[in-house]
Scaffold this motif. Structure first.
Motif, mmCIF file in Angstrom:
data_model
loop_
_atom_site.group_PDB
_atom_site.id
_atom_site.type_symbol
_atom_site.label_atom_id
_atom_site.label_comp_id
_atom_site.label_asym_id
_atom_site.label_seq_id
_atom_site.Cartn_x
_atom_site.Cartn_y
_atom_site.Cartn_z
ATOM 1 N N TYR A 2 1.155 -1.413 -0.048
ATOM 2 C CA TYR A 2 -0.378 -0.124 0.093
ATOM 3 C C TYR A 2 1.501 1.389 0.134
ATOM 4 O O TYR A 2 0.725 2.324 -1.101
ATOM 5 C CB TYR A 2 -0.710 0.113 1.107
ATOM 6 C CG TYR A 2 -1.819 1.530 1.117
ATOM 7 C CD1 TYR A 2 -2.699 0.954 0.024
ATOM 8 C CD2 TYR A 2 -1.824 2.251 2.296
ATOM 9 C CE1 TYR A 2 -3.578 2.351 0.212
ATOM 10 C CE2 TYR A 2 -2.702 3.039 2.140
ATOM 11 C CZ TYR A 2 -3.834 3.013 1.459
ATOM 12 O OH TYR A 2 -4.234 4.226 1.426
ATOM 13 N N TRP A 3 1.517 1.324 0.767
ATOM 14 C CA TRP A 3 2.542 2.358 0.805
ATOM 15 C C TRP A 3 4.283 1.959 0.616
ATOM 16 O O TRP A 3 5.176 2.035 1.166
ATOM 17 C CB TRP A 3 2.730 2.418 2.351
ATOM 18 C CG TRP A 3 1.456 3.796 2.313
ATOM 19 C CD1 TRP A 3 0.844 4.980 1.246
ATOM 20 C CD2 TRP A 3 0.796 4.092 3.724
ATOM 21 N NE1 TRP A 3 -0.089 5.120 2.334
ATOM 22 C CE2 TRP A 3 -0.298 4.948 3.427
ATOM 23 C CE3 TRP A 3 1.214 3.388 5.395
ATOM 24 C CZ2 TRP A 3 -0.931 4.735 4.807
ATOM 25 C CZ3 TRP A 3 0.196 4.026 6.417
ATOM 26 C CH2 TRP A 3 -1.150 4.735 6.091
ATOM 27 N N LEU A 22 -7.793 -0.161 -4.130
ATOM 28 C CA LEU A 22 -7.089 0.043 -2.543
ATOM 29 C C LEU A 22 -7.665 1.936 -2.798
ATOM 30 O O LEU A 22 -7.833 2.458 -1.534
ATOM 31 C CB LEU A 22 -5.711 0.149 -2.143
ATOM 32 C CG LEU A 22 -5.194 -1.370 -1.532
ATOM 33 C CD1 LEU A 22 -4.580 -2.205 -1.517
ATOM 34 C CD2 LEU A 22 -6.166 -2.081 -0.662
ATOM 35 N N SER A 26 -10.167 3.235 -0.417
ATOM 36 C CA SER A 26 -10.338 4.363 1.037
ATOM 37 C C SER A 26 -10.795 5.637 0.901
ATOM 38 O O SER A 26 -11.028 6.854 1.146
ATOM 39 C CB SER A 26 -8.370 5.327 0.984
ATOM 40 O OG SER A 26 -8.084 5.526 -0.188
ATOM 41 N N TYR A 38 -9.066 1.451 7.485
ATOM 42 C CA TYR A 38 -8.435 1.369 7.876
ATOM 43 C C TYR A 38 -7.865 0.833 9.364
ATOM 44 O O TYR A 38 -6.812 0.805 9.142
ATOM 45 C CB TYR A 38 -8.711 2.970 8.293
ATOM 46 C CG TYR A 38 -7.841 3.751 7.291
ATOM 47 C CD1 TYR A 38 -6.758 4.596 7.033
ATOM 48 C CD2 TYR A 38 -9.299 4.792 7.025
ATOM 49 C CE1 TYR A 38 -6.437 5.341 6.183
ATOM 50 C CE2 TYR A 38 -8.641 5.323 5.555
ATOM 51 C CZ TYR A 38 -7.539 5.915 5.172
ATOM 52 O OH TYR A 38 -7.050 6.556 3.885
ATOM 53 N N LEU A 41 -5.574 -1.748 8.151
ATOM 54 C CA LEU A 41 -4.601 -1.382 7.489
ATOM 55 C C LEU A 41 -3.591 -0.471 8.831
ATOM 56 O O LEU A 41 -2.183 -1.258 8.588
ATOM 57 C CB LEU A 41 -4.157 0.147 6.562
ATOM 58 C CG LEU A 41 -3.092 0.708 6.614
ATOM 59 C CD1 LEU A 41 -2.595 0.335 5.267
ATOM 60 C CD2 LEU A 41 -4.232 2.240 5.670
ATOM 61 N N CYS A 44 -2.649 -4.559 9.933
ATOM 62 C CA CYS A 44 -1.032 -4.775 8.740
ATOM 63 C C CYS A 44 0.136 -4.496 8.990
ATOM 64 O O CYS A 44 1.209 -4.802 9.065
ATOM 65 C CB CYS A 44 -1.432 -4.953 7.105
ATOM 66 S SG CYS A 44 -2.783 -5.999 6.693
ATOM 67 N N PHE A 59 -0.039 7.487 8.673
ATOM 68 C CA PHE A 59 -1.359 6.563 8.798
ATOM 69 C C PHE A 59 -1.985 7.489 8.054
ATOM 70 O O PHE A 59 -3.240 7.714 8.157
ATOM 71 C CB PHE A 59 -0.836 5.581 9.227
ATOM 72 C CG PHE A 59 -2.368 4.737 10.018
ATOM 73 C CD1 PHE A 59 -2.886 3.874 8.787
ATOM 74 C CD2 PHE A 59 -3.006 5.423 11.047
ATOM 75 C CE1 PHE A 59 -3.752 3.778 9.950
ATOM 76 C CE2 PHE A 59 -4.296 5.349 11.073
ATOM 77 C CZ PHE A 59 -4.406 3.622 10.684
#
Length: 122
Positions: A2-3, A22, A26, A38, A41, A44, A59
């Motif tokens: 994701y990031w 994704l 969001s 979230y 997320l 994770c 985040f």
């Protein structure tokens, strides 16, 4: 996934279908979808080991930044259109103001999102 640390925002969201999905999740205007997304997320980020400071800041910025667009701007446009159609139809005095029947689940998940961000800080 994701990031990633080696890609910009445009490289992340425009190349792979998973990243686009994704991003759309969001940006969902539905409160429960964003709360679940979230929460997953954050879990994770925290499961293998504690997240570092950069991940926590990323985040919070993503969470609150997208909340401005989805909650703030989205609800503003909804309220504007609801009042416009209410006045045009002449039904504002009969059923109360548009949006006055906010559900308990909406309030619960809004508070849950705020508590989630505060839990990340500590």
């Amino acid at each position: 996934h994701y990031w990633p640390c080696d890609k910009s925002a445009f490289q992340m969201y425009l190349h792979e279908p998973v990243d686009i999905a994704l991003l759309l999740i969001s940006l969902s205007p539905i409160v429960i979808v964003r709360a679940i997304f979230y929460t997953l997320l954050l879990s994770c980020l925290c499961i293998p080991w504690p997240p570092d400071e950069h991940q926590i800041v990323q985040f919070i910025l993503a969470f609150k930044g997208l909340a401005v667009f989805t909650d703030g701007c989205g609800r503003m446009v909804y309220g504007l259109l609801a009042y416009y159609y209410c006045i045009r139809a002449g039904t504002c005095a009969e059923g109360g103001t548009p949006g006055s029947q906010v559900g308990a689940w909406t309030v619960f998940f809004d508070l849950y999102q705020e508590i989630l961000v505060w839990c990340v800080c500590f």
